[in-house]
Design a protein around this motif. Structure first.
Motif, PDB file in Angstrom:
ATOM      1  N   ASP A  20      14.713   4.598   2.302  1.00 12.81           N
ATOM      2  CA  ASP A  20      15.094   5.056   0.872  1.00 12.81           C
ATOM      3  C   ASP A  20      14.425   4.648  -0.423  1.00 12.81           C
ATOM      4  OD1 ASP A  20      17.065   6.149  -1.084  1.00 12.81           O
ATOM      5  OD2 ASP A  20      18.344   4.174  -0.852  1.00 12.81           O
ATOM      6  N   ILE A  21      13.115   4.800  -0.420  1.00 13.12           N
ATOM      7  CA  ILE A  21      12.393   4.208  -1.725  1.00 13.12           C
ATOM      8  C   ILE A  21      11.918   4.576  -2.736  1.00 13.12           C
ATOM      9  CG2 ILE A  21      11.478   2.121   0.300  1.00 13.12           C
ATOM     10  CD1 ILE A  21       8.778   3.545   0.583  1.00 13.12           C
ATOM     11  N   GLY A  22      12.078   6.483  -2.160  1.00 11.03           N
ATOM     12  CA  GLY A  22      11.920   7.253  -3.400  1.00 11.03           C
ATOM     13  C   GLY A  22      11.007   7.605  -3.250  1.00 11.03           C
ATOM     14  N   ALA A  23      10.178   7.871  -4.535  1.00 13.42           N
ATOM     15  CA  ALA A  23       8.885   8.147  -4.748  1.00 13.42           C
ATOM     16  C   ALA A  23       7.852   7.572  -3.975  1.00 13.42           C
ATOM     17  CB  ALA A  23       8.288   8.826  -6.383  1.00 13.42           C
ATOM     18  N   HIS A  24       8.084   6.384  -3.724  1.00 13.64           N
ATOM     19  CA  HIS A  24       7.130   4.966  -4.080  1.00 13.64           C
ATOM     20  C   HIS A  24       6.103   5.847  -2.524  1.00 13.64           C
ATOM     21  CE1 HIS A  24       7.784   2.368  -6.391  1.00 13.64           C
ATOM     22  NE2 HIS A  24       9.103   2.525  -6.720  1.00 13.64           N
ATOM     23  N   ILE A  25       7.315   6.359  -1.803  1.00 14.21           N
ATOM     24  CA  ILE A  25       6.361   6.664   0.030  1.00 14.21           C
ATOM     25  C   ILE A  25       5.560   7.687  -0.380  1.00 14.21           C
ATOM     26  CG2 ILE A  25       8.100   9.122  -0.359  1.00 14.21           C
ATOM     27  CD1 ILE A  25       7.842   6.632   2.990  1.00 14.21           C
ATOM     28  N   ASP A  26       4.711   7.824  -0.970  1.00 11.65           N
ATOM     29  CA  ASP A  26       3.330   8.729  -1.551  1.00 11.65           C
ATOM     30  C   ASP A  26       2.023   7.142  -2.072  1.00 11.65           C
ATOM     31  OD1 ASP A  26       3.739  10.837  -0.135  1.00 11.65           O
ATOM     32  OD2 ASP A  26       5.193  11.213  -1.483  1.00 11.65           O
ATOM     33  N   GLN A  27       3.175   6.416  -2.409  1.00 15.16           N
ATOM     34  CA  GLN A  27       2.116   5.521  -3.072  1.00 15.16           C
ATOM     35  C   GLN A  27       1.224   4.548  -2.068  1.00 15.16           C
ATOM     36  OE1 GLN A  27       1.147   4.570  -6.455  1.00 15.16           O
ATOM     37  NE2 GLN A  27       2.464   6.035  -6.646  1.00 15.16           N
ATOM     38  N   PRO A  28       0.747   3.779  -1.742  1.00 15.35           N
ATOM     39  CA  PRO A  28      -0.519   2.936  -0.880  1.00 15.35           C
ATOM     40  C   PRO A  28       0.867   1.055  -0.519  1.00 15.35           C
ATOM     41  CG  PRO A  28      -2.187   3.536  -2.661  1.00 15.35           C
ATOM     42  CD  PRO A  28      -0.685   4.021  -2.819  1.00 15.35           C
ATOM     43  N   VAL A  29       1.061   1.109   0.482  1.00 18.00           N
ATOM     44  CA  VAL A  29       1.377  -0.061   0.855  1.00 18.00           C
ATOM     45  C   VAL A  29       0.825  -1.079   0.294  1.00 18.00           C
ATOM     46  CG1 VAL A  29       2.221  -1.217   3.310  1.00 18.00           C
ATOM     47  CG2 VAL A  29       2.602   0.914   3.062  1.00 18.00           C
ATOM     48  N   LYS A  30       0.182  -1.597  -0.045  1.00 17.27           N
ATOM     49  CA  LYS A  30      -0.573  -2.962  -0.467  1.00 17.27           C
ATOM     50  C   LYS A  30       0.407  -2.711  -2.068  1.00 17.27           C
ATOM     51  CE  LYS A  30      -4.458  -0.708  -3.290  1.00 17.27           C
ATOM     52  NZ  LYS A  30      -5.776  -0.861  -3.394  1.00 17.27           N
ATOM     53  N   HIS A  31       1.321  -1.699  -2.504  1.00 16.89           N
ATOM     54  CA  HIS A  31       1.389  -1.889  -4.156  1.00 16.89           C
ATOM     55  C   HIS A  31       3.779  -2.294  -3.484  1.00 16.89           C
ATOM     56  CE1 HIS A  31      -2.148  -1.101  -5.582  1.00 16.89           C
ATOM     57  NE2 HIS A  31      -2.220   0.091  -5.645  1.00 16.89           N
ATOM     58  N   TYR A  32       3.798  -2.133  -2.952  1.00 19.95           N
ATOM     59  CA  TYR A  32       5.613  -2.601  -2.265  1.00 19.95           C
ATOM     60  C   TYR A  32       5.125  -3.815  -2.093  1.00 19.95           C
ATOM     61  CZ  TYR A  32       5.495   2.610   0.403  1.00 19.95           C
ATOM     62  OH  TYR A  32       5.200   3.811   0.169  1.00 19.95           O
ATOM     63  N   SER A  33       7.121  -3.875  -2.268  1.00 21.26           N
ATOM     64  CA  SER A  33       7.462  -5.124  -2.631  1.00 21.26           C
ATOM     65  C   SER A  33       8.062  -5.537  -1.100  1.00 21.26           C
ATOM     66  CB  SER A  33       9.155  -4.942  -2.942  1.00 21.26           C
ATOM     67  OG  SER A  33       9.964  -4.820  -2.866  1.00 21.26           O
ATOM     68  N   SER A  34       7.911  -7.048  -0.843  1.00 23.48           N
ATOM     69  CA  SER A  34       8.331  -7.412   0.206  1.00 23.48           C
ATOM     70  C   SER A  34       9.950  -6.095   0.674  1.00 23.48           C
ATOM     71  CB  SER A  34       8.438  -8.798   0.516  1.00 23.48           C
ATOM     72  OG  SER A  34       9.841  -8.564  -0.377  1.00 23.48           O
ATOM     73  N   GLY A  35      10.587  -5.983   0.196  1.00 22.64           N
ATOM     74  CA  GLY A  35      11.947  -5.348   0.372  1.00 22.64           C
ATOM     75  C   GLY A  35      11.210  -3.829   1.194  1.00 22.64           C
ATOM     76  N   MET A  36      10.824  -3.314   0.915  1.00 19.38           N
ATOM     77  CA  MET A  36      10.587  -2.464   0.507  1.00 19.38           C
ATOM     78  C   MET A  36       9.561  -2.072   1.904  1.00 19.38           C
ATOM     79  SD  MET A  36       9.146  -1.138  -3.508  1.00 19.38           S
ATOM     80  CE  MET A  36       8.129   0.874  -2.923  1.00 19.38           C
ATOM     81  N   VAL A  37       9.060  -2.936   2.060  1.00 20.18           N
ATOM     82  CA  VAL A  37       7.883  -2.692   3.409  1.00 20.18           C
ATOM     83  C   VAL A  37       9.060  -2.820   4.399  1.00 20.18           C
ATOM     84  CG1 VAL A  37       6.573  -4.143   5.085  1.00 20.18           C
ATOM     85  CG2 VAL A  37       5.754  -3.710   2.171  1.00 20.18           C
ATOM     86  N   ILE A  38      10.222  -4.079   4.675  1.00 20.50           N
ATOM     87  CA  ILE A  38      10.929  -3.785   5.572  1.00 20.50           C
ATOM     88  C   ILE A  38      12.596  -2.637   5.860  1.00 20.50           C
ATOM     89  CG2 ILE A  38      13.131  -5.007   5.705  1.00 20.50           C
ATOM     90  CD1 ILE A  38      10.528  -6.965   7.022  1.00 20.50           C
ATOM     91  N   ARG A  39      12.482  -1.767   4.634  1.00 25.12           N
ATOM     92  CA  ARG A  39      13.205  -1.008   4.537  1.00 25.12           C
ATOM     93  C   ARG A  39      12.270   0.221   4.931  1.00 25.12           C
ATOM     94  NH1 ARG A  39      16.873   1.540   1.026  1.00 25.12           N
ATOM     95  NH2 ARG A  39      17.543  -0.614  -0.615  1.00 25.12           N
ATOM     96  N   LEU A  40      10.752   0.539   5.084  1.00 20.61           N
ATOM     97  CA  LEU A  40       9.856   1.296   5.834  1.00 20.61           C
ATOM     98  C   LEU A  40       9.673   0.817   6.878  1.00 20.61           C
ATOM     99  CD1 LEU A  40       8.487   4.244   5.753  1.00 20.61           C
ATOM    100  CD2 LEU A  40       6.258   2.554   4.864  1.00 20.61           C
ATOM    101  N   GLY A  41      10.118  -0.318   7.603  1.00 13.14           N
ATOM    102  CA  GLY A  41       9.524  -0.821   8.776  1.00 13.14           C
ATOM    103  C   GLY A  41      10.221  -0.614   9.942  1.00 13.14           C
TER     104      GLY A  41
END
Length: 415
Positions: free
Chosen positions: A159-180
């Motif tokens: 549930d990170i929206g359009a960020h799913i198609d962005q490079p992971v290096k631009h993710y916040s720590s919370g977004m990284v945990i969500r995806l992981g």
């Protein structure tokens, strides 16, 4: 022996082999150790590399991160690793997950492992979230068609929206945990390994993850959890391993291990306060600002009649203005646990009295405690009820003439 007899014999042998395999632990550790070389200079590193290339030995200082760790985790069990920072918990989880190799001992893993270790471990920073999903699924042995079948569920859970198609290096720590977490749990692993990952991220996602883990465990899943939250260790795990200085100091029932660990931690904190009066212990951010027993705060014990009422009240400071949680416990003067209550468990919301200050009142009527000396403790917890911070304690005495033994008075009758 007829052909049908031979078939029956083979079936019995296969069934017996299957039952024997099912009885084996999913994770088995025997005398596992891990040693890291310590190089004081660049020259020492070069000398070690040159010795390795020549096939000779190089004597260097060593740091023993783990030493002689042995325990089993069976299917359907939940096991926690507890201990202070630097004790060796994360190193042990890396070995179990296959990220690191032990220097000694044996590790046997039977089944698929889903691991959430350091923040972003296993992600390629230049790849998008969707590309990292494909990479992770490929590493887990899925075909492209199987990956496509699971991708939708992973994206929905993260549930990170359009960020799913962005490079992971631009993710916040919370977004990284969500995806992981979404990737690690997509295939319902035989063993799920988590290392303090739920301390990052927003409240709604943390509750989502906790709910998933509770469902996973109720359906027979196997969890290996590393956490500083004794509340969640007790809530999610049946067994606990206390790691201290790279060794297993205590292995057993989660409640017993956490009780002894907290008693040790409290004594350690008390020693620090004696040596450094006024020192902050534990880097607390959520804090118990005040505490009263029966509307009193006194250095002398508050006197409560046998069978009387104890009212514990106080205030908790929240640095971010979110509603904190509070835990209130009662122990004997020697540290023996008596009871514990959690606002999160009972669905109680603390009352806001100032922008960052929240109040609570806990009433304990008809106390069944026998006469003696006791301590009431209030622990500040984060809004998710996952981490326990500093605590304040006050002593109270139960007055009475009962000659019964133990801690509490049990209603009874003779016949």
């Amino acid at each position: 022996m007829t052909a049908s007899d031979r078939v029956a014999q083979v079936q019995v042998q296969a069934r017996a082999a299957g039952e024997a395999a099912a009885d084996l632990p999913l994770v088995s550790l025997r005398d596992v150790g891990k040693v890291y070389p310590v190089h004081a200079s660049a020259a020492s590193k070069l000398a070690a590399l040159w010795a390795k290339l020549r096939g000779t030995s190089h004597v260097a200082s060593e740091f023993r991160a783990l030493d002689g760790i042995s325990f089993d985790v069976r299917r359907g069990e939940s096991t926690a690793l507890v201990g202070v920072n630097g004790a060796g918990k994360s190193t042990l989880l890396k070995i179990i997950a296959g990220v690191a190799k032990p220097s000694s001992g044996e590790v046997a893993i039977r089944g698929r492992v889903g691991a959430l270790l350091e923040l972003g471990a296993g992600f390629h920073p230049e790849y998008t979230g969707r590309e990292n999903i494909a990479l992770a699924c490929a590493l887990m042995g899925l075909s492209p068609s199987q990956t496509r079948a699971h991708e939708g569920a992973i994206v929905e859970f993260a549930d990170i929206g359009a960020h799913i198609d962005q490079p992971v290096k631009h993710y916040s720590s919370g977004m990284v945990i969500r995806l992981g977490f979404a990737i690690a749990t997509a295939l319902t692993p035989d063993v799920l390994i988590t290392d303090e990952v739920l301390s990052v991220g927003d409240e709604s996602f943390q509750r989502k993850c906790i709910a998933w883990m509770e469902d996973y465990l109720s359906e027979g899943g196997t969890l290996l959890l590393c956490s500083h939250s004794m509340y969640h260790v007790q809530k999610l795990c049946r067994q606990a391993v206390w790691i201290d200085g790279g060794r297993a100091r205590l292995i057993g029932d989660a409640f017993e291990v956490t009780r002894q660990y907290l008693a040790w931690h409290d004594e350690r904190a008390a020693q620090l306060r004696r040596l450094q009066p006024g020192a902050a212990v534990g880097g607390s951010i959520y804090q118990v600002r005040s505490m009263l027993l029966n509307d009193m705060h006194s250095e002398e014990p508050v006197l409560v009649a046998e069978g009387g009422t104890l009212v514990v009240s106080g205030t908790v400071y929240s640095p971010d203005g979110r509603v904190p949680q509070v835990a209130v416990g009662v122990v004997k003067l020697d540290g023996t646990p008596v009871a514990g209550c959690y606002s999160e468990m009972d669905g109680f919301a603390l009352r806001r009295i100032e922008p960052q200050l929240y109040a609570y009142t806990l009433t304990l009527p008809n106390l069944p405690l026998l006469p003696g000396a006791y301590v009431a403790r209030s622990h500040a917890m984060d809004p998710e009820g996952m981490r326990m911070f500093d605590h304040v304690e006050l002593r109270f005495d139960i007055a009475g003439t009962s000659r019964e033994t133990g801690i509490c008075k049990l209603e009874h009758r003779w016949s």
